[in-house]
Scaffold this motif. Structure first.
Motif, PDB file in Angstrom:
ATOM      1  N   THR A  43       1.226   4.422  -2.709  1.00 20.05           N
ATOM      2  CA  THR A  43       1.188   5.841  -2.327  1.00 20.05           C
ATOM      3  C   THR A  43       2.392   6.579  -2.900  1.00 20.05           C
ATOM      4  O   THR A  43       2.269   7.697  -3.425  1.00 20.05           O
ATOM      5  CB  THR A  43       1.158   5.975  -0.796  1.00 20.05           C
ATOM      6  OG1 THR A  43       0.008   5.301  -0.283  1.00 20.05           O
ATOM      7  CG2 THR A  43       1.104   7.436  -0.383  1.00 20.05           C
ATOM      8  N   THR A  65      -3.780   8.023  -4.735  1.00 22.79           N
ATOM      9  CA  THR A  65      -4.388   8.585  -3.543  1.00 22.79           C
ATOM     10  C   THR A  65      -5.063   7.480  -2.732  1.00 22.79           C
ATOM     11  O   THR A  65      -5.222   6.340  -3.189  1.00 22.79           O
ATOM     12  CB  THR A  65      -5.427   9.651  -3.929  1.00 22.79           C
ATOM     13  OG1 THR A  65      -6.502   9.023  -4.660  1.00 22.79           O
ATOM     14  CG2 THR A  65      -4.793  10.741  -4.796  1.00 22.79           C
ATOM     15  N   GLU A  66      -5.483   7.822  -1.521  1.00 21.76           N
ATOM     16  CA  GLU A  66      -6.169   6.860  -0.656  1.00 21.76           C
ATOM     17  C   GLU A  66      -7.474   6.389  -1.291  1.00 21.76           C
ATOM     18  O   GLU A  66      -7.839   5.205  -1.200  1.00 21.76           O
ATOM     19  CB  GLU A  66      -6.440   7.483   0.715  1.00 21.76           C
ATOM     20  CG  GLU A  66      -5.200   7.723   1.562  1.00 21.76           C
ATOM     21  CD  GLU A  66      -4.515   6.424   1.949  1.00 21.76           C
ATOM     22  OE1 GLU A  66      -5.206   5.385   2.062  1.00 21.76           O
ATOM     23  OE2 GLU A  66      -3.275   6.437   2.133  1.00 21.76           O
ATOM     24  N   ASN A  67      -8.188   7.312  -1.936  1.00 15.56           N
ATOM     25  CA  ASN A  67      -9.446   6.928  -2.597  1.00 15.56           C
ATOM     26  C   ASN A  67      -9.187   5.954  -3.745  1.00 15.56           C
ATOM     27  O   ASN A  67      -9.957   4.997  -3.952  1.00 15.56           O
ATOM     28  CB  ASN A  67     -10.169   8.167  -3.118  1.00 15.56           C
ATOM     29  CG  ASN A  67     -10.699   9.037  -1.999  1.00 15.56           C
ATOM     30  OD1 ASN A  67     -10.940   8.546  -0.885  1.00 15.56           O
ATOM     31  ND2 ASN A  67     -10.886  10.322  -2.267  1.00 15.56           N
ATOM     32  N   SER A 121      -8.424   2.566  -2.273  1.00 14.56           N
ATOM     33  CA  SER A 121      -9.662   1.937  -1.781  1.00 14.56           C
ATOM     34  C   SER A 121     -10.480   1.386  -2.945  1.00 14.56           C
ATOM     35  O   SER A 121     -11.056   0.287  -2.845  1.00 14.56           O
ATOM     36  CB  SER A 121     -10.480   2.963  -0.998  1.00 14.56           C
ATOM     37  OG  SER A 121      -9.786   3.397   0.149  1.00 14.56           O
ATOM     38  N   SER A 153       0.837  -1.208   0.000  1.00 13.85           N
ATOM     39  CA  SER A 153       0.000   0.000   0.000  1.00 13.85           C
ATOM     40  C   SER A 153       0.871   1.258   0.000  1.00 13.85           C
ATOM     41  O   SER A 153       0.569   2.235  -0.704  1.00 13.85           O
ATOM     42  CB  SER A 153      -0.924  -0.014   1.224  1.00 13.85           C
ATOM     43  OG  SER A 153      -1.703   1.168   1.274  1.00 13.85           O
TER      44      SER A 153
END
Length: 376
Positions: free
Chosen positions: A171, A176-178, A181, A167
């Motif tokens: 990054t 991005t985190e979205n 996900s 993960s």
């Protein structure tokens, strides 16, 4: 031991050897009426010579050249987070951007490989978590030994750490985190990467080109915040002593005023100048990095009476500058403010007059007298 030698040793002890921590506290303003009584015979024996004080126009301004620069903490180079092909560059030089605005798009096989590794690590972590749940139930029913449960827990912990590592790699690759996900839920690999502005500012330079293949960490654009902005000033060494008294810095071209925030501790060997840094908030009159400007340094107390004396007449004692003024009783120690200095002359401000004379030789004896008087 002669009186002159004793006085010379006293000067060394007071001005050179004693550390500041052991010296008496310095007054905010030195006394201007310290008189060293010396007879004419003593003056001649000590070899003290004098020269007259000359009036000169007070320097209230110092004009120096400068170059506009960006403060280093406001400069950011946006690099390619992964190797790939530059599909598009979405910004142009001198364009203003906000934090998070798109800068460029990349096609990257490294990004695809990083996503594949993340999905594989996620599958392994899910499998190990399920094995751990099953073994915990079997251990409660006394079907398996505790050693097997310990091994299963270690394998699950290792799989979870590997997933966190993958993960973090995504990054670093610019996702991005979205987006991460969405990859978890949809398990759909993306080959394009959108590079965004890390700060708001102005694009100073584009390094990459559309259609170019770049390596990871290759620079794409340079972004800078231009408010506040700095101007590097080149101040001649002869005027450097006045920098401590500069009240503000004025730029004639833009009409803006700034403040001096830093004075260099080294001199340029070619120009014999000191670099000083002034900070400005340009507002509606922009200052452009690389622009050559002329700065006017406003000196505090520039309108006060100013005198020219031989450079040897000014001495430093206990963090103050002094001259020794000839009076009927001997010599009076007068504190002065040093405005500028050359090898031959010094420009000072203080309680002097054009008809007076100051000592230029034999100052060791006068310094010893001054130290002796202050110690009483």
């Amino acid at each position: 031991m002669t009186l002159l030698v004793k006085r010379f040793i006293a000067v060394l002890l007071i001005t050179r050897i004693w550390p500041p921590a052991l010296a008496a506290p310095l007054p905010s303003q030195p006394e201007a009426t310290i008189v060293a009584p010396l007879a004419e015979a003593q003056i001649q024996a000590a070899g003290i010579e004098t020269q007259p004080v000359e009036p000169e126009a007070g320097v209230s301004e110092i004009v120096v050249p400068g170059v506009v620069t960006v403060p280093p903490q406001q400069l950011r180079i946006v690099a390619a987070p992964a190797a790939g092909l530059v599909e598009t560059l979405l910004v142009a030089p001198d364009e203003d951007v906000k934090e998070g605005d798109p800068i460029a798009t990349l096609k990257s096989s490294e990004l695809v490989e990083a996503q594949r590794g993340f999905l594989h690590a996620m599958s392994e972590a899910n499998l190990e978590a399920e094995k751990l749940r099953r073994d915990e139930q079997l251990f409660k029913e006394h079907i398996i030994a505790e050693r097997r449960l310990i091994v299963t827990r270690a394998e699950a912990s290792q799989a979870s750490a590997t997933l966190d590592e993958r993960s973090q790699i995504l990054t670093l690759a610019g996702m991005t985190e979205n987006e991460i996900s969405a990859l978890r839920k949809e398990r759909k690999l993306a080959s394009s990467l959108l590079v965004r502005a890390p700060i708001g500012g102005t694009i100073l330079q584009r390094h990459g080109m559309t259609g170019e293949r770049v390596a990871a960490s290759a620079p794409l654009v340079t972004i800078a915040r231009l408010d506040p902005i700095w101007v590097n000033l080149q101040v001649p060494l002869s005027r450097a002593v006045a920098l401590d008294s500069v009240e503000r810095v004025h730029l004639a071209a833009s009409g803006g005023d700034g403040k001096l925030i830093r004075v260099g501790r080294t001199a340029d060997t070619a120009t014999q100048s000191v670099t000083a840094v002034a900070e400005f908030r340009p507002g509606r009159s922009p200052l452009r990095p690389g622009q050559a400007v002329q700065a006017i340094l406003r000196v505090k107390g520039g309108g006060a009476a100013q005198w020219r004396v031989p450079a040897d007449a000014v001495v430093s004692h206990r963090n103050h500058n002094w001259v020794f003024l000839r009076v009927p009783e001997g010599f009076r120690a007068v504190p002065v403010t040093l405005v500028s200095e050359t090898p031959q002359f010094a420009s000072v401000q203080g309680a002097l007059a054009a008809s007076e004379r100051v000592a230029t030789r034999g100052l060791l004896t006068l310094l010893a007298e001054l130290a002796e008087i202050e110690s009483k």
